[in-house]
Design a protein around this motif. Structure first.
Motif: not given
Lengths: 235, 157
Positions: B61-67, B111-113
């Motif tokens: 969910q964090a990656v979704q949010a940052t993208m 997000g990628a990291i």
């Protein structure tokens, strides 16, 4: 006329009981952790007054099974809990039938307790109704719902950016107003030093200040832009 | 020169398109016959493809949010570029445009990291990275360079 109304009301009153039914309410789903306890609530709505013969029954159907077994029954003012089935010694009646509450408490949950619990309540003579079911889901870790954290992060970052931009524009506006006030006071001091004039000339400073102020602002703005001009000039 | 302006806008739009594709397409990891993340796990069995919602752990969910945030900031930056192109004074710099584009690149990088470090929790060992993941990594330097160019750029004429 009056007799007609009386007749109509009697007919309506006799028709009404045939359309009433008992409505049983439970939750839709309950989530719980392994080893914890869960309270399955059941209540009902009935058009009739609460009778002394009100009954509650709970039955349980495991996820992969076809039939259900009865695990709890309340009748004649006495609760009867499961003493042979999968919930023996784990089931407790925590409801209050006088308040139309027939909830049960199950302790020490296990993965085998996943399934559907059905509550059936009867309030004689109001016995026509559907039982209501609640699904129990037992987890070892309560999962985070999809989208909660995503939405929280997006909302907070966007809010922060909007706040910063608003503060930036507010500071610019306040600084411009302060410069305006300072130059107005300077011009008024200058006029007072020269001596008192007529009333028409006293109104002069207001117009003077705005004219003077606009040129001062333009000068200040272009000065700021030209100050960092040491780099190449591109377009 | 007009070509320079066109080149800068094209770079920005390229980074934006990469961000969009990387966010929307569900192929951050791939195994034979299935692809997963960020939003769906789709597997193709003999017959058709069947998609389930992706894992709901906090890190996905964090990656979704940052993208999503990086896409939003890049779009805002493009819009601000055209605004500032016509309203900026002579010699002015495209500060807001550059700042938003640099923010977008930072969000894509984080997000990628996060995905690289934390994906072992839900991705099986046999999976390999898909093209959406690579596009995210490519979009990061493009957006960063684009943002830096905006900060250095000055308006002439």
């Amino acid at each position: 006329m009056l007799s007609f109304i009386a007749l109509a009301s009697i007919i309506l009153a006799s028709l009404a009981p045939q359309s009433e039914a008992i409505w049983v309410y439970t939750g839709w789903e309950r989530h719980a952790l392994v080893g914890s306890e869960v309270r399955l609530s059941c209540s009902f709505f009935s058009w009739r007054w609460l009778s002394d013969d009100v009954t509650f029954s709970w039955s349980y159907k495991p996820d992969n099974a076809r039939s259900s077994i009865s695990i709890f029954h309340y009748a004649g003012g006495q609760p009867y809990v499961d003493n042979k089935g999968p919930f023996r010694d784990r089931l407790e009646f925590v409801g209050n039938p006088q308040k139309r509450d027939g909830s049960i408490l199950i302790r020490n949950l296990d993965y085998n307790d996943n399934g559907t619990f059905t509550c059936d309540a009867k309030n004689p003579p109001d016995i026509v109704g559907r039982p209501s079911s609640v699904k129990l889901l037992v987890f070892d870790k309560v999962p985070v719902r999809a989208g909660v954290i995503t939405g929280a992060i997006i909302g907070s970052v966007l809010g922060l950016v909007i706040l910063i931009v608003a503060i930036y524009f507010l500071m610019r506006f306040l600084v411009a107003r302060r410069v305006l006030n300072l130059s107005v006071s300077k011009i008024e001091k200058g006029k007072k030093v020269k001596g008192k004039e007529g009333s028409q000339q006293r109104q002069g400073p207001v117009l003077y200040a705005t004219l003077d102020q606009s040129t001062k602002l333009k000068a200040a703005g272009s000065e700021k832009k030209k100050s960092g001009d040491s780099k190449k000039d591109k377009k | 020169m007009l070509f320079l302006l066109l080149g800068i806008v094209l770079l920005h739009i390229a980074a934006l398109v990469l961000l969009f594709v990387s966010t929307i397409v569900n192929t951050w990891v791939e195994t034979s016959g299935s692809s997963a993340d960020l939003w769906l796990n789709c597997s193709t069995t003999n017959g058709g493809s069947h998609c389930d919602p992706a894992n709901t752990s906090e890190w996905i969910q964090a990656v979704q949010a940052t993208m999503i945030l990086s896409v939003i900031f890049s779009v805002i930056s493009l819009f601000l570029f055209f605004c500032q192109l016509f309203t900026l004074q002579k010699g002015g710099r495209f500060f807001f445009t550059g700042i938003f584009q640099i923010l977008a690149s930072l969000f894509v990088m984080s997000g990628a990291i996060i995905y690289t470090v934390k994906n072992a929790d839900w991705v099986p060992e046999s999976a390999s990275y898909g093209y959406a993941y690579i596009l995210a990594w490519v979009a990061f330097p493009l957006a960063l360079i684009s943002g830096c160019i905006y900060v250095i750029l000055r308006k002439r004429e």
